[in-house]
Design an enzyme around this catalytic site. Structure first.
Site, PDB file in Angstrom:
ATOM      1  CB  SER A 126      -0.897  -0.003   1.235  1.00 16.91           C
ATOM      2  OG  SER A 126      -0.104   0.281   2.373  1.00 16.91           O
ATOM      3  CE  LYS A 127      -1.959   7.278  -1.996  1.00 22.34           C
ATOM      4  NZ  LYS A 127      -3.175   7.949  -1.672  1.00 22.34           N
ATOM      5  NE  ARG A 128       0.865   0.420   6.196  1.00 18.70           N
ATOM      6  CZ  ARG A 128       1.608  -0.643   6.486  1.00 18.70           C
ATOM      7  NH1 ARG A 128       2.733  -0.501   7.131  1.00 18.70           N
ATOM      8  NH2 ARG A 128       1.220  -1.859   6.130  1.00 18.70           N
ATOM      9  N   GLY A 140       5.474   3.220   0.060  1.00 17.70           N
ATOM     10  CA  GLY A 140       6.097   4.046  -0.974  1.00 17.70           C
ATOM     11  C   GLY A 140       5.192   4.110  -2.184  1.00 17.70           C
TER      12      GLY A 140
END
Ligand code: GLU
Length: 471
Positions: free
Chosen positions: A238-240, A242
């Protein structure tokens, strides 16, 4: 049989790398078999679907080069057709109106939980013939109550679901709009798809879809549920972790082939081969060889692949992608040497196109700022004489060619009784603003006499202006 595969994203965000990998697998499979690859935009969720997201998906597909043979088809354009199929299911007794209110459904689930049963719709409207006035009913599919459904998945093998575990799912909302499982089935059948390759988050939908397909008297396609991609900490990517959007990889300076090559290897391999041309991927990839287990995203490996691709691709090809990055820096590549010649000099040393663009700026724009450390070390009062000597020698040069330039740098160093580096570094700082560049002779040749000489003049002026600071 012609193989027909599809990619069916919901336009509720950007094109995620996981989605791109699914699209790639579907694309490769179709290409391998001389079949067709279809793009379908699943935009029936009117609240979450946006035009920007559709554009982001199309842009991502184009950038990756995953060209589709048919589509994009938009589900919102097909409501009439879905209604037709819902009516057919109602007519043949495979669907029914359900008038249950929210409260009723809640009470039903409460009771089931209290009895330690799995909360599910109990089918109470199945045989109800009375219409409830003033209530807009939903329409539910009459799922078989007995037996089981087997999803014959080419990646996971046979996965069996008991019909008793599947309740009667809603296929039309109170306003008559169709729901996901219904639209997918209608489209997959109408579009004559032979293989449904998609994320394994949809595995639980497959038995429901197979039941609807059977009720419509059709044969289910072959299913392949691709395992998910994890971040380096083992959680779903996920965005977490990168960048997860395909276009952010373009922004960060990756070549699309490098990303495709990286994605194809996530969950699939061919011996220990790491680098695959597109043709090799098409030839060697098989959906049956995709791993059951989830795979982890490794940015270092992607970066390594990108470097390999930058190094080994045709300079013209790299230049095509680099020109976008030059534009991002406000540089017009027409205002200097041909970009592919710049790539030839830079491709050995850049890991990303962002890096290459930044390091190539000086070919197109005169340096306005010197790196402080580089200037302090190399643009000193002591280097003025060397720079002036080089300026005289370079002005007198007959042929502006790397070899001659090299000879003159050497002669200048010999005359001053210093090493070549002592001459080269101040010039390098003068033209690039920093101490990094490809070999100086070829760099100067490409930069041209005029730009080189005016950069050296500017550096001499700068030293004179800053002489006091240095003393
Ligand atoms: N639209 C679904 C999604 O984006 C995919 C549906 C499918 O592949 O069947 O998750």
């Amino acid at each position: 049989m012609t193989i027909r595969t599809r990619f069916a994203p919901s336009p509720t965000g950007y094109l995620h790398v996981g989605g791109a990998r699914t699209a790639l697998f579907s694309w490769l499979y179709a290409r391998k078999h001389g079949g067709q690859f279809i793009l379908r935009i699943e935009d029936t969720d009117l609240e979450r679907s946006t035009a920007e997201s559709v554009n982001a998906i199309l842009e991502g597909m184009t950038w990756l080069g995953l060209e589709y043979d048919e589509g994009p088809f938009y589900q919102t354009h097909r409501f009439d057709r879905y209604k037709e199929v819902i009516d057919q299911l109602l007519k043949q007794g495979d669907a029914y109106y359900c008038y249950c209110s929210k409260e009723e459904l809640e009470d039903m689930r409460e009771l089931q939980r209290a009895n330690k049963e799995k909360p599910r719709y109990d089918g109470r409207c199945r045989d109800l013939s009375a219409v409830r006035e003033g209530v807009q009913p939903v329409i539910r599919f009459k799922n078989p109550t007995e037996g089981s459904v087997v999803v014959n998945d080419v990646i996971r093998g046979e996965v069996e679901f008991k019909n008793s575990e599947l309740d009667d799912l809603i296929i039309a909302r109170p306003d008559g709009s169709p729901t996901y499982n219904l639209t997918v089935v209608v489209d997959d059948l109408d579009m004559e798809l032979t293989h449904v390759i998609r994320g394994d988050d949809h595995l639980n939908n497959s038995p429901r879809q197979i039941n609807i397909i059977k009720a419509l008297g059709a044969e289910p396609p072959v299913f392949a549920h691709v395992p998910m991609i994890l971040g380096d900490d083992g959680a779903r990517l996920s965005k977490r972790h990168g960048a997860v959007s395909v276009m952010s990889y373009r922004d960060e300076g990756y070549l699309p082939e490098a990303l495709l090559n990286y994605l194809v290897r996530l969950g699939w391999s061919h011996g220990d081969q790491e680098i695959f041309t597109l043709d090799e991927m098409i030839q060697l990839f098989d959906i049956e060889d995709v791993n059951k287990a989830a795979s982890s995203f490794n940015t270092d490996k992607l970066l390594w692949l990108n470097q390999q691709y930058i190094k080994n691709s045709e300079p013209e090809h790299v230049a095509h992608h680099l020109s976008w990055h030059m534009g991002q820096l406000g540089i017009d590549p027409a205002q200097g040497p041909e970009l592919s010649s710049v790539v030839k000099l830079q491709q050995e040393r850049a890991k990303t196109l962002v890096e290459m663009a930044a390091n190539s700026r000086f070919f197109y724009q005169a340096v306005t700022d010197y790196d402080e450390k580089a200037a302090r070390k190399n643009l000193t009062v002591n280097s003025v004489e060397l720079l002036q000597d080089m300026q005289a020698r370079l002005s007198a040069l007959q042929e502006w060619q790397a070899e001659e330039i090299h000879d003159h740098i050497k002669a200048c160093a010999e005359a001053a009784e210093v090493g070549m580096g002592k001459v080269a570094q101040p010039i390098r700082v003068a033209i690039t603003g920093n101490t990094v560049s490809p070999p100086l002779d070829v760099t100067l040749e490409l930069l041209g006499r005029e730009r080189t000489l005016s950069a050296v003049t500017a550096a001499i002026e700068w030293i004179k202006d800053h002489a006091e600071d240095q003393s």
